[in-house]
Design an enzyme around this catalytic site. Structure first.
Site, PDB file in Angstrom:
ATOM      1  N   TRP A   1      69.228  60.551  81.858  1.00 21.77           N
ATOM      2  CA  TRP A   1      68.473  60.084  83.027  1.00 21.77           C
ATOM      3  C   TRP A   1      69.139  58.851  83.627  1.00 21.77           C
ATOM      4  O   TRP A   1      69.229  58.716  84.844  1.00 21.77           O
ATOM      5  CB  TRP A   1      67.013  59.816  82.667  1.00 21.77           C
ATOM      6  CG  TRP A   1      66.326  61.043  82.170  1.00 21.77           C
ATOM      7  CD1 TRP A   1      65.793  61.243  80.933  1.00 21.77           C
ATOM      8  CD2 TRP A   1      66.128  62.272  82.890  1.00 21.77           C
ATOM      9  NE1 TRP A   1      65.269  62.508  80.845  1.00 21.77           N
ATOM     10  CE2 TRP A   1      65.454  63.156  82.020  1.00 21.77           C
ATOM     11  CE3 TRP A   1      66.432  62.704  84.183  1.00 21.77           C
ATOM     12  CZ2 TRP A   1      65.093  64.455  82.407  1.00 21.77           C
ATOM     13  CZ3 TRP A   1      66.084  63.997  84.567  1.00 21.77           C
ATOM     14  CH2 TRP A   1      65.419  64.851  83.681  1.00 21.77           C
TER      15      TRP A   1
ATOM     16  N   ASP B   1      63.092  52.607  84.439  1.00 19.62           N
ATOM     17  CA  ASP B   1      62.483  53.930  84.364  1.00 19.62           C
ATOM     18  C   ASP B   1      61.616  53.935  83.100  1.00 19.62           C
ATOM     19  O   ASP B   1      62.133  53.829  81.985  1.00 19.62           O
ATOM     20  CB  ASP B   1      63.613  54.969  84.276  1.00 19.62           C
ATOM     21  CG  ASP B   1      63.108  56.404  84.197  1.00 19.62           C
ATOM     22  OD1 ASP B   1      61.899  56.609  84.002  1.00 19.62           O
ATOM     23  OD2 ASP B   1      63.950  57.318  84.335  1.00 19.62           O
TER      24      ASP B   1
ATOM     25  N   LYS C   1      54.821  62.884  81.648  1.00 16.23           N
ATOM     26  CA  LYS C   1      55.110  62.644  80.233  1.00 16.23           C
ATOM     27  C   LYS C   1      53.879  62.045  79.546  1.00 16.23           C
ATOM     28  O   LYS C   1      53.462  62.528  78.527  1.00 16.23           O
ATOM     29  CB  LYS C   1      56.301  61.689  80.077  1.00 16.23           C
ATOM     30  CG  LYS C   1      57.557  62.097  80.862  1.00 16.23           C
ATOM     31  CD  LYS C   1      58.349  63.193  80.183  1.00 16.23           C
ATOM     32  CE  LYS C   1      59.383  63.867  81.075  1.00 16.23           C
ATOM     33  NZ  LYS C   1      60.378  63.038  81.712  1.00 16.23           N
TER      34      LYS C   1
HETATM   35  C1  LIG Z   1      61.574  63.366  82.617  1.00 21.00           C
HETATM   36  C2  LIG Z   1      62.291  62.132  82.990  1.00 21.00           C
HETATM   37  C3  LIG Z   1      62.862  61.973  84.265  1.00 21.00           C
HETATM   38  C4  LIG Z   1      62.821  63.042  85.326  1.00 21.00           C
HETATM   39  O1  LIG Z   1      61.560  63.128  85.847  1.00 21.00           O
HETATM   40  P1  LIG Z   1      61.198  64.086  87.065  1.00 21.00           P
HETATM   41  O2  LIG Z   1      59.814  63.653  87.372  1.00 21.00           O
HETATM   42  O3  LIG Z   1      61.316  65.482  86.558  1.00 21.00           O
HETATM   43  O4  LIG Z   1      62.145  63.817  88.162  1.00 21.00           O
HETATM   44  C5  LIG Z   1      63.481  60.779  84.551  1.00 21.00           C
HETATM   45  N1  LIG Z   1      63.554  59.785  83.634  1.00 21.00           N
HETATM   46  C6  LIG Z   1      63.031  59.914  82.399  1.00 21.00           C
HETATM   47  C7  LIG Z   1      63.133  58.784  81.419  1.00 21.00           C
HETATM   48  C8  LIG Z   1      62.386  61.087  82.037  1.00 21.00           C
HETATM   49  O5  LIG Z   1      61.856  61.212  80.817  1.00 21.00           O
END
Ligand SMILES: *Cc1c(COP(=O)(O)O)cnc(C)c1O
Length: 360
Positions: free
Chosen positions: A102, A172, A196
């Site tokens: 990511w 993030d 998540k």
């Molecule tokens: C799942 C995830 C993403 C991607 O998320 P989307 O909503 O599918 O774009 C980005 N960063 C992290 C840390 C993730 O776990």
């Protein structure tokens, strides 16, 4: 059929209580005479849902008035572009710490808009650790420093934040939001896809320091300017109304559970159950450097691919599902977000012990 223990990395388990409330309110929300999906987003009743969710998020994450809270669309992945478009605006430079897929994607996207600089990486060891970053590694002419606080795929987490001085820290937090207290004041911007640990797919939460808003690059599409979404409190256009409603139910649940501090205790208990077993097992082992272990995502392997496959299949037959690891790591991964009960992890560890005894 009974509900299974779902160890999916995302979309992932939601608290059963939340699903039951949603079920009860499905046909008719309050005295509105309709489901949340059928409401105008401009109605008073819907305003109480979206503003209620924003207020609850502020409360459980202890977010001060210096910050704006947004509910956006496009997933965390759209933030990979929105962040440089809106923040890389003074020197057109930013620092990235690369701790997984990511982070790599965020870096690649930022490189399209300015000078993104990789200041540290753990790619040499398939991202099984968090690289040490000291203050001298941060370029003081950077518009921001970007980190992935919890690495969903590799199961690592920053347990201490890099010192970035006056450079805003952007993180993030997709796979750890609401799992433990975060000192929001240390960040310029935080973002998380909801699917998540916060709700269903379709909504992305952004928490942003107000003084960073309003300097987007000229080419930025209207929908990708944070500024656009300030004015109408995330209602410039139609928001993902139902997903936000479920987030509100999850936030109510978090509050009822005692907030993020109480959840951290439970999450630590769950993670320790599994890590302690991985440390003593002769068959299974964790893949991550101990001091950087995540509380949310726990990858583990045996020494044989064949045994991994057998374990995943037998576990699924017993109701422990989605334990297959990411293709770049192989083996297994148990994602144990807030909604996974302690009992689920206990039962998984019991099953692993049993599997180990039978397959010696
Ligand atoms: C799942 C995830 C993403 C991607 O998320 P989307 O909503 O599918 O774009 C980005 N960063 C992290 C840390 C993730 O776990």
């Amino acid at each position: 059929m009974n509900r299974v223990y779902n160890f999916s990395a995302g979309p992932s388990m939601l608290p059963e209580e939340v699903l039951k409330t949603a079920q009860q309110e499905m046909l008719c929300y309050g005295d509105s005479g309709m489901s949340v999906m059928e409401m105008s987003h401009r109605s008073k009743v819907y305003e109480s849902i979206i503003y209620g969710a924003q207020d609850l998020l502020r409360e459980v994450m202890n977010i001060s008035d210096d910050y704006e809270v947004f509910f956006l669309q496009g997933g965390a992945s759209t933030q990979f572009a929105m962040i440089p478009l809106n923040l890389m605006n003074k020197n057109n430079k930013a620092d990235y710490i690369i701790t997984g897929q990511w982070a790599k994607k965020a870096f690649a996207e930022a490189s399209r808009y300015g000078e993104a600089r990789k200041i540290a990486s753990s790619e040499d060891q398939v991202f099984n650790y968090i690289p040490k970053v000291d203050a001298s590694m941060i370029h003081q002419d950077s518009d921001y420093v970007h980190i992935t606080l919890n690495n969903t795929i590799y199961g690592t987490m920053f347990h201490t934040l890099p010192e970035t001085g006056n450079v805003p820290l952007v993180a993030d937090i997709s796979s750890m939001v609401l799992s433990e207290p975060i000192d929001v004041n240390k960040f310029g911007l935080l973002y998380a896809g909801a699917q998540k640990n916060m709700g269903p797919a379709g909504v992305t939460v952004v928490i942003m320091k107000k003084d960073l808003i309003g300097n987007a690059m000229d080419c930025t599409p209207t929908m990708l300017k944070y500024e656009t979404h300030v004015k109408d409190r995330s209602m410039y256009n139609t928001p993902p109304t139902y997903a936000i409603y479920i987030c509100k139910l999850v936030l109510e649940w978090v509050k009822k559970m005692g907030g993020t501090a109480a959840l951290k205790e439970i999450n630590t208990e769950k993670a320790n159950l599994l890590y302690n077993y991985l440390d003593e097992s002769a068959m299974f082992r964790g893949t991550v450097v101990k001091e950087d272990r995540s509380l949310m995502n726990i990858p583990f392997v045996t020494d044989s691919d064949e045994l991994n496959q057998k374990f995943i299949a037998e576990a699924a037959a017993k109701g422990f599902v989605n334990l297959k690891g990411h293709r770049t790591v192989g083996g297994m991964r148990a994602s144990i977000y807030n909604a996974m009960p302690v009992e689920g992890v206990k039962s998984l560890v019991d099953f692993m012990k049993d599997f180990e005894a039978k397959n010696k």
